[in-house]
Design a protein around this motif. Structure first.
Motif, short mmCIF file in Angstrom:
data_model
loop_
_atom_site.label_atom_id
_atom_site.label_comp_id
_atom_site.label_asym_id
_atom_site.label_seq_id
_atom_site.Cartn_x
_atom_site.Cartn_y
_atom_site.Cartn_z
N LEU A 1 57.50 28.62 19.79
CA LEU A 1 58.91 28.74 20.12
C LEU A 1 59.53 29.95 19.44
O LEU A 1 59.01 30.45 18.44
N ASN A 2 60.66 30.40 19.98
CA ASN A 2 61.44 31.42 19.29
C ASN A 2 62.46 30.72 18.38
O ASN A 2 62.59 29.50 18.40
N PRO A 3 63.19 31.46 17.54
CA PRO A 3 64.12 30.81 16.61
C PRO A 3 65.21 29.98 17.29
O PRO A 3 65.79 29.09 16.67
N GLN A 4 65.49 30.27 18.57
CA GLN A 4 66.51 29.50 19.30
C GLN A 4 65.93 28.25 19.96
O GLN A 4 66.64 27.55 20.68
N GLY A 5 64.68 27.95 19.70
CA GLY A 5 64.07 26.75 20.23
C GLY A 5 63.59 26.86 21.66
O GLY A 5 63.26 25.84 22.29
N ARG A 6 63.52 28.07 22.20
CA ARG A 6 63.01 28.27 23.55
C ARG A 6 61.51 28.59 23.50
O ARG A 6 61.01 29.16 22.52
N VAL A 7 60.82 28.25 24.56
CA VAL A 7 59.37 28.47 24.60
C VAL A 7 59.06 29.96 24.72
O VAL A 7 59.59 30.65 25.59
N LEU A 8 58.22 30.44 23.82
CA LEU A 8 57.66 31.78 23.97
C LEU A 8 56.39 31.70 24.81
O LEU A 8 56.33 32.25 25.91
N TYR A 9 55.38 30.98 24.31
CA TYR A 9 54.11 30.86 25.01
C TYR A 9 53.54 29.46 24.80
O TYR A 9 53.75 28.85 23.76
N ASP A 10 52.82 28.98 25.79
CA ASP A 10 52.06 27.73 25.61
C ASP A 10 50.62 28.11 25.29
O ASP A 10 50.03 29.00 25.91
N VAL B 1 51.92 19.47 35.85
CA VAL B 1 51.59 20.05 34.54
C VAL B 1 51.89 21.55 34.56
O VAL B 1 51.41 22.27 35.42
N SER B 2 52.69 21.97 33.61
CA SER B 2 53.08 23.38 33.55
C SER B 2 52.20 24.15 32.58
O SER B 2 51.79 23.61 31.55
N GLU B 3 51.94 25.41 32.89
CA GLU B 3 51.24 26.27 31.95
C GLU B 3 51.43 27.73 32.36
O GLU B 3 51.63 28.04 33.54
N GLY B 4 51.39 28.62 31.37
CA GLY B 4 51.50 30.04 31.65
C GLY B 4 52.93 30.51 31.84
O GLY B 4 53.87 29.71 31.92
N VAL B 5 53.08 31.82 31.92
CA VAL B 5 54.43 32.41 31.94
C VAL B 5 55.16 32.17 33.25
O VAL B 5 56.38 32.29 33.31
N ARG B 6 54.43 31.86 34.31
CA ARG B 6 55.12 31.58 35.58
C ARG B 6 55.88 30.26 35.51
O ARG B 6 57.03 30.16 35.91
N ASP B 7 55.22 29.22 34.98
CA ASP B 7 55.86 27.91 34.86
C ASP B 7 56.81 27.86 33.67
O ASP B 7 57.80 27.12 33.70
N LEU B 8 56.48 28.60 32.62
CA LEU B 8 57.24 28.58 31.37
C LEU B 8 57.66 30.01 31.02
O LEU B 8 57.07 30.65 30.14
N PRO B 9 58.66 30.55 31.72
CA PRO B 9 59.06 31.95 31.47
C PRO B 9 59.48 32.15 30.02
O PRO B 9 60.32 31.41 29.51
N PRO B 10 58.88 33.13 29.33
CA PRO B 10 59.15 33.32 27.90
C PRO B 10 60.63 33.50 27.59
O PRO B 10 61.35 34.21 28.30
N ASN B 11 61.09 32.83 26.54
CA ASN B 11 62.48 32.90 26.06
C ASN B 11 63.49 32.33 27.04
O ASN B 11 64.68 32.57 26.91
N ASN B 12 63.01 31.57 28.03
CA ASN B 12 63.93 31.13 29.08
C ASN B 12 63.79 29.66 29.44
O ASN B 12 64.29 29.23 30.47
N CYS B 13 63.09 28.87 28.61
CA CYS B 13 62.99 27.43 28.89
C CYS B 13 62.81 26.68 27.59
O CYS B 13 62.36 27.23 26.58
N GLU C 1 62.44 20.11 28.14
CA GLU C 1 62.64 20.18 29.58
C GLU C 1 61.32 20.42 30.31
O GLU C 1 61.15 20.03 31.45
N ALA C 2 60.38 21.07 29.62
CA ALA C 2 59.07 21.35 30.21
C ALA C 2 58.07 20.22 29.96
O ALA C 2 56.88 20.38 30.24
N ASN C 3 58.54 19.09 29.41
CA ASN C 3 57.71 17.90 29.16
C ASN C 3 56.59 18.16 28.15
O ASN C 3 55.59 17.43 28.13
N LEU C 4 56.74 19.16 27.31
CA LEU C 4 55.66 19.50 26.39
C LEU C 4 55.45 18.42 25.33
O LEU C 4 54.37 18.30 24.76
N VAL C 5 56.49 17.62 25.07
CA VAL C 5 56.32 16.51 24.13
C VAL C 5 55.40 15.44 24.73
O VAL C 5 54.69 14.73 24.01
#
Length: 286
Positions: free
Chosen positions: A2-11, A136-148, A152-156
């Protein structure tokens, strides 16, 4: 990550494999191929004074292995798995996200894994379809960096977030959101309901949004689409409580592409999420 704002950088998927190198502890990191160099730069920034080496490897490729014996979504894919020539097998691990998702195979990139694996699906199309089928989401297409956001992406639900391991970058917002229990949007699987069951959208017709005829407004964004299936970030209540055939796929120009449906994947722990429980109760009472 994650980035400092809690958004996903990369899975990422991490494999602890000490046998590969002479060092006492070695970890391989699987990531989307397009962010490899960016990831290395970030890791080098965070290593501080630790005596570790970080580098890229082209010696191996990653295969998503789906046993053909898996007939249903909920069936455990750890059954009846055959390989005929294990001398070249590098590392085979059950996918850590959900049981029915198969295996991850790390294999020498100069060899073809299809030569020794049997009773398995090993094509990219089969893997992509499985991702969309299960949501199931994976990669930058499903999880755009700094934007999700990870919740919300069900990663938990996919063993991607821990609430007991201590501090990490982006933890504060993630933990606060989790403990309030208010997650109104989630990535969900989409299935087209075209009049022609064989119809598939052309490249120029790729959908970008979900429109609800019930509320007369947009209720979701399409992150990924292939054939008749997709993955979208949807407003849970609005989409699940919508009238039948009221959700519409829309293209980038706002044109209607056809009807679409969504549902809660079987692997979501429904009893642990207050919003989901409320929605399911409303559905039962309709």
């Amino acid at each position: 990550m994650l980035n400092p704002q809690g958004r996903v950088l990369y899975d990422l998927l991490l494999y602890k494999i000490d046998a590969l190198f002479k060092e006492e502890s070695s970890i391989l990191i699987e990531c989307d191929n397009v962010i490899r160099e960016d990831l290395v730069n970030i890791l080098k920034k965070y290593k501080l004074r630790k005596k570790i080496s970080i580098s890229l490897f082209d010696d191996f490729s990653v295969w998503g292995v789906i046993p053909k014996v898996v007939q249903t979504q909920a069936e455990d894919s750890s059954k009846d798995f055959d390989y005929t020539n294990d001398q070249n097998l590098f590392f085979l691990s059950h996918d850590p996200r959900i049981n029915s998702f198969g295996y991850r195979l790390i294999y020498p990139s100069n060899l073809d894994a299809t030569n020794f694996l049997e009773n398995c699906e090993l094509t990219k199309d089969a893997y992509d379809n499985r991702c969309l089928e299960l949501g199931v989401s994976e990669g930058v297409r499903d999880l755009p960096p700094n934007n999700c956001f990870p919740l919300e992406a069900n990663l938990v639900f996919l063993n991607g977030v821990s609430f007991s391991k201590g501090c990490y970058v982006g933890q504060e917002l993630t933990a606060r959101t989790h403990h309030t229990g208010v997650i109104r949007k989630r990535l969900m699987p989409l299935v087209a309901r075209f009049d022609d069951e064989t119809k598939e959208l052309k490249a120029e017709q790729q959908p970008t949004a979900i429109f609800s005829e019930t509320s007369k407004k947009e209720c979701g964004k399409v992150r990924n689409w292939k054939g008749q299936r997709g993955l979208g970030l949807l407003r849970l209540a609005e989409c699940l409580l919508a009238e039948k055939d009221s959700l519409i796929l829309r293209g980038k120009n706002g044109d209607n592409l056809g009807k679409v449906e969504t549902s809660i994947p079987y692997w979501w722990p429904k009893e642990d999420d207050e919003i989901i429980k409320q929605i399911l109760n409303k559905i039962e009472n309709k």
